[in-house]
Design an enzyme around this catalytic site. Structure first.
Site, PDB file in Angstrom:
ATOM      1  N   MET A  97       0.863  -1.183   0.000  1.00 48.90           N
ATOM      2  CA  MET A  97       0.000   0.000   0.000  1.00 48.90           C
ATOM      3  C   MET A  97       0.898   1.231   0.000  1.00 48.90           C
ATOM      4  SD  MET A  97      -2.694  -0.860   3.043  1.00 48.90           S
ATOM      5  CE  MET A  97      -1.362  -1.495   4.080  1.00 48.90           C
ATOM      6  N   GLU A 270      -2.156  -4.046 -12.363  1.00 50.58           N
ATOM      7  CA  GLU A 270      -2.911  -2.819 -12.065  1.00 50.58           C
ATOM      8  C   GLU A 270      -2.765  -1.728 -13.117  1.00 50.58           C
ATOM      9  OE1 GLU A 270      -4.030  -4.690  -8.377  1.00 50.58           O
ATOM     10  OE2 GLU A 270      -2.286  -4.869  -9.638  1.00 50.58           O
ATOM     11  N   TYR A 272       0.117  -0.619 -14.494  1.00 51.22           N
ATOM     12  CA  TYR A 272       1.375   0.123 -14.446  1.00 51.22           C
ATOM     13  C   TYR A 272       2.293  -0.297 -15.605  1.00 51.22           C
ATOM     14  CZ  TYR A 272      -0.055   1.842  -9.857  1.00 51.22           C
ATOM     15  OH  TYR A 272      -0.727   2.453  -8.827  1.00 51.22           O
ATOM     16  N   ARG A 322       3.893  -9.485  -9.270  1.00 58.46           N
ATOM     17  CA  ARG A 322       2.450  -9.200  -9.214  1.00 58.46           C
ATOM     18  C   ARG A 322       1.917  -9.277 -10.636  1.00 58.46           C
ATOM     19  NH1 ARG A 322      -0.456  -5.892  -5.448  1.00 58.46           N
ATOM     20  NH2 ARG A 322      -2.676  -6.274  -5.809  1.00 58.46           N
ATOM     21  N   HIS A 360      -6.201   0.329 -12.822  1.00 57.59           N
ATOM     22  CA  HIS A 360      -6.780   1.436 -12.058  1.00 57.59           C
ATOM     23  C   HIS A 360      -7.862   2.167 -12.852  1.00 57.59           C
ATOM     24  CE1 HIS A 360      -4.480   1.041  -8.495  1.00 57.59           C
ATOM     25  NE2 HIS A 360      -3.323   1.326  -9.029  1.00 57.59           N
ATOM     26  N   GLN A 449     -11.511   5.833   2.485  1.00 58.73           N
ATOM     27  CA  GLN A 449     -11.551   7.258   2.791  1.00 58.73           C
ATOM     28  C   GLN A 449     -10.238   7.809   3.347  1.00 58.73           C
ATOM     29  OE1 GLN A 449     -15.070   8.599   4.939  1.00 58.73           O
ATOM     30  NE2 GLN A 449     -16.275   6.984   4.013  1.00 58.73           N
ATOM     31  N   GLY A 794     -19.772  14.736  14.692  1.00 58.88           N
ATOM     32  CA  GLY A 794     -20.775  15.471  13.937  1.00 58.88           C
ATOM     33  C   GLY A 794     -21.348  16.636  14.712  1.00 58.88           C
ATOM     34  N   LEU A 801     -21.450  13.641   7.372  1.00 59.28           N
ATOM     35  CA  LEU A 801     -21.374  12.506   8.293  1.00 59.28           C
ATOM     36  C   LEU A 801     -19.985  11.869   8.219  1.00 59.28           C
ATOM     37  CD1 LEU A 801     -24.819  10.688   7.937  1.00 59.28           C
ATOM     38  CD2 LEU A 801     -24.127  12.373   9.607  1.00 59.28           C
TER      39      LEU A 801
END
Length: 848
Positions: A97, A270, A272, A322, A360, A449, A794, A801
């Protein structure tokens, strides 16, 4: 006519037949089928070591015994990678990651002008991050992508390893990881003394050349093409440049070995650079590295990179490739080509083949929370069942629970499992699985997120459910670390994400917390989110906090008073000297938000519902629905209504989501009979929607523009592909008539038009406002209590939210609540801004 892939397949099969007289270990180099289902189910088995050493009359007997884990026997069966490398203690790899901790190559002259709070030049933070995951029991970890040269940078001056100076910075990472020992299921016994066996922590560097995905003007690729996810057109590499790039990969791997890494992962999937050479979609070359009908040429770059890497680094070095087994883009690789490449990778010297799923730019979700657990393990199983390679095969993508890991291994789908984001959510996921503490795992909800959404804007990654991720040197949660004279009795009002996070952290470090909530269950808005199709994982976060808070309650650190609505007068009473109960020193207000009610004539019609009526109170909704508001809640409600069946009101858990239905809905060919695994549009089987929906917003422009950077397109696509959702922007809501129909005006000026939406129900998703009644009462009173009331989540800022902000805020405040400089109004803390984020922001401003 025989395809080039078929010819190459035949050639490799002939090669294996010619060498059939050799021992299988010699042909394969590494034996990996180290257990059978029978052996894995056995509680204890004797190994092949039993040595007698005689000295006069003394006899020492050494026996190595292999035992199996009673909870997950396949997951914790060691994996032998051969005599030069040794064994992995378990079958879990921490996948690569990009976190932003990998360092960068920003020149020293530029850094001062960025005025960053963290320049990431030193890799100590990265070392602590990986050390924590090694302590959590992960047998092999892979870093975020590091480029072998500047053309391969992810973004301007991104992480690179091509010099001795850059090499030396990585030694702190490898030294820290190697200092940790990982338990394995082997025990060495000398007569009556048993010594549990351990393996050293291991870590590989991922070598990533982005090719045309590069977010900078030096981008290069197989041909002159531009990707849809980068504004920069890539320049075609000349033949000599290709050969130079191969040398750069090998040199990078050699430097990685010198830095102490146990191996490298070569990113060949992916979409690349290496992947760009493999497919005719992006490779229109005519030299020895191209050819639309010559896969042997197109895979030459991958093969030569692996060969040169093995040559440079020797046999005692792990080389993972990979391999994109499912491109999910037009003109991607065929299954025959994938098989040929897998065989070529083994012959070139790879230790492990890891699975890559989707480019991607693919328009099929591959890792988001809407993807069912283990949805793509079928492709790894298909290659394994072909029995054409003998190196270990690793399955990946949306595997986040030990039960899923065990199932995939047990049914023969893979030899190894790669999990990436689950290690952000819980660095101890392997350890807890080993000890049978599944319910204590902080499960990754695949929201993207705080990880991927951060990575794509140069921001240091973290995790929505675990803000300590990538902040290990800053956020330190040590049990019972608060001294007795600093302990507080804290009252927390509200058990949503912010309240749960604050309570958990504050009670863990030693404060006493009393948690109040008018509901009889914790979780707040997550209890609504978990009902939305594609957000089933939210059940897991509530489960995790429920278990953790119950542990703290049993330890006497927490009182829970659910079903209790707190008033300001009660707060005063509990804070006073005559309090009957435990006196509260400090109050945390985490009461969340309430729906914003728009000013529309006729809003009191019984056909009008709020999103709370629909998601929490399970109000019955008709067939035709108008949804007012197209933010995150509007999209969630629309998806819920599209798929929710009033007859079957069961809320699915993550393990209950149908993998085959997902693959069919998105047009993924599970049989791999078509190019790149993409079914023709006419063959896609969509689940029949339950309702017709009109989704609207006041603003001009694309609906859902403010949704997550890496997931927003999925929400939009899901609704549009149903062909039952109409999206309208720039809407004015005129009135709701006596029939409950909505009158709207679309556009402005000469282009405006009016419509009457004859719907059964109107659902309000027009935003939220903070519930700050208790805070405002404390301020208005003018008494001492005002200085003891802190609002979070919140209730502090409504936004969309934002659970990421809420959990982060609650966690950070809990750690600093006793600090003298922490006062109401100055109690919101967040991670520092890194040099990469500053540089990204500067670049985006220049491009506008």
């Amino acid at each position: 006519m025989i395809s080039s892939a078929a010819r190459i397949t035949s050639r490799y099969q002939q090669h294996r037949h010619r060498h059939r007289h050799l021992p299988i270990a010699t042909i394969c180099r590494y034996s990996h089928r180290s257990f059978s289902s029978t052996a894995a189910a056995t509680a204890t088995t004797s190994s092949n070591s039993n040595t007698d050493t005689k000295n006069n009359d003394d006899v020492t007997t050494t026996t190595t015994t292999t035992t199996t884990n009673v909870h997950y026997p396949h997951m914790f069966t060691p994996l032998d990678l051969g005599p030069h490398i040794g064994s992995l203690p378990n079958r879990v790899i921490m996948g690569s990651m990009h976190t932003g901790l990998e360092g960068h190559s920003i020149p020293k002259l530029i850094l001062p002008f960025l005025n960053a709070e963290d320049d990431h030049k030193d890799l100590t933070e990265m070392a602590c991050y990986f050390a924590e995951r090694a302590k959590g029991g992960c047998g092999l970890m892979v870093t975020g992508g590091v480029s072998p040269n500047k053309q391969g940078w992810v973004g301007p001056f991104a992480g690179k390893l091509s010099t001795e100076t850059e090499r030396d910075k990585h030694k702190v990472v490898t030294d820290m990881v190697h200092s940790i020992r990982i338990p394995t299921y082997s025990t060495t016994t000398n007569n009556t003394t048993a010594t549990p066996t351990t393996e050293p922590g291991r870590i590989c560097l991922q070598i990533l050349h982005t090719g045309r995905y590069a977010y900078h003007p030096f981008a290069v690729s197989a041909s002159n093409t531009k990707s849809p996810i980068s504004p920069f057109k890539a320049k075609e590499l000349s033949t000599s440049d290709v050969k130079s790039t191969i040398r750069d990969f090998a040199h990078c791997a050699s430097l990685a070995k010198e830095a102490g890494y146990d191996g490298v992962e070569i990113m060949g999937s992916e979409g690349y650079l290496i992947n760009q050479f493999l497919v005719s979609k992006t490779n229109q070359r005519t030299d020895e590295y191209g050819g639309s009908d010559n896969f042997g040429n197109r895979m030459r770059l991958a093969v030569e990179i692996v060969k040169e890497t093995r040559k440079a680094c020797g046999l005692d070095f792990i080389v993972i490739f990979r391999l994109s087994m499912l491109d999910l883009v037009k003109d991607g690789s065929s299954w025959e080509e994938i098989k040929v490449l897998a065989q070529a990778m083994e012959d070139a010297g790879v230790t492990i083949i890891n699975t890559g799923i989707g480019w991607h730019e693919a328009r099929i979700p591959t890792i988001a929370t809407s993807v069912p657990r283990g949805a793509f393990s079928f492709v790894t199983k298909k290659l394994r069942d072909e029995k054409i390679v003998s190196v270990p095969l690793c399955a990946t993508n949306r595997i986040n629970a030990p039960s899923t890991v065990e199932s995939i291994l047990a049914n023969g789908s893979a030899d190894l499992i790669s999990m990436a984001r689950p290690f952000l959510a819980d660095p101890d996921i392997v350890k807890k699985s080993r000890e049978g503490r599944d319910q204590e795992i902080n499960t990754c909800i695949a929201c993207n997120q705080a990880c991927l959404d951060h990575a794509f804007i140069g921001k240091t990654a973290s995790c929505l459910v675990n803000p300590r991720a990538c902040n290990e040197t800053e956020i330190m949660i040590e049990p019972d670390s608060v001294s007795s004279d600093n302990k507080l009795n804290i009252g927390v009002v509200g058990s949503g994400p912010a309240g749960m996070a604050f309570t958990h952290t504050a009670a863990t470090i030693g404060h006493h917390v009393t948690l109040f909530d008018k509901s009889d269950e914790i979780g707040g808005q997550f209890n609504m989110a978990k009902r939305v199709p594609g957000k089933e994982e939210f059940h897991e976060t509530i489960r995790y906090f429920t278990v953790q808070l119950e542990k703290l309650r049993k330890e006497g650190k927490l009182d829970m008073q659910l079903g209790t609505e707190m008033s300001y007068s009660e707060m005063e009473r509990r804070s006073g000297g005559d309090a009957v109960d435990r006196k509260i020193d400090t109050w945390i207000i985490a009461t969340g938000v309430e729906p914003r009610v728009p000013d529309i004539p006729g809003l009191d019609h019984p056909n009008v519902l709020s999103y709370i009526d629909v998601l929490r109170n399970k109000a019955k909704v008709g067939h035709k629905v108008a949804v007012i508001g197209a933010g995150g809640i509007g999209f969630d409600v629309s998806e819920y209504l599209l798929h929710h069946d009033d007859v079957d009101d069961h809320d699915k858990k993550a393990d209950e989501v149908d993998v085959d239905e997902f693959l069919e809905n998105w047009g993924v060919d599970k049989n791999k009979s078509v190019m790149a695994g993409l079914l023709p549009e006419e063959d896609i089987q969509m689940t029949k929607p339950h309702r017709e929906i009109v989704l609207m917003q006041r603003k001009k422009g694309k609906l859902g523009a403010g949704l997550g950077k890496t997931t927003g397109w999925i929400h939009r696509s899901t609704l549009l592909r149903s062909k039952q959702v109409e999206m309208i922007a720039e809407v004015s809501y005129d009135k709701i008539d006596a029939n409950g129909h909505l009158h709207i005006t679309i556009g402005k000026g000469d282009k405006k038009s009016t419509r009457v939406l004859e719907v059964d129900n109107i659902v309000l998703c027009a935003g939220q406002i903070s519930k700050r009644v208790l805070e405002e009462a404390a301020v208005d009173s003018g008494g001492d209590l005002a200085s003891k009331v802190f609002t979070i989540g919140g209730a502090y800022e409504a936004g969309e939210l934002d659970a990421k902000r809420a959990i982060d805020m609650g966690t950070r405040l809990a750690l600093r609540i006793k600090d003298d400089d922490v006062v109401p109004g100055k109690h919101a803390f967040q991670a520092g801004v890194g040099a990469e984020e500053k540089l990204y922001d500067t670049m985006m401003k220049l491009m506008r």
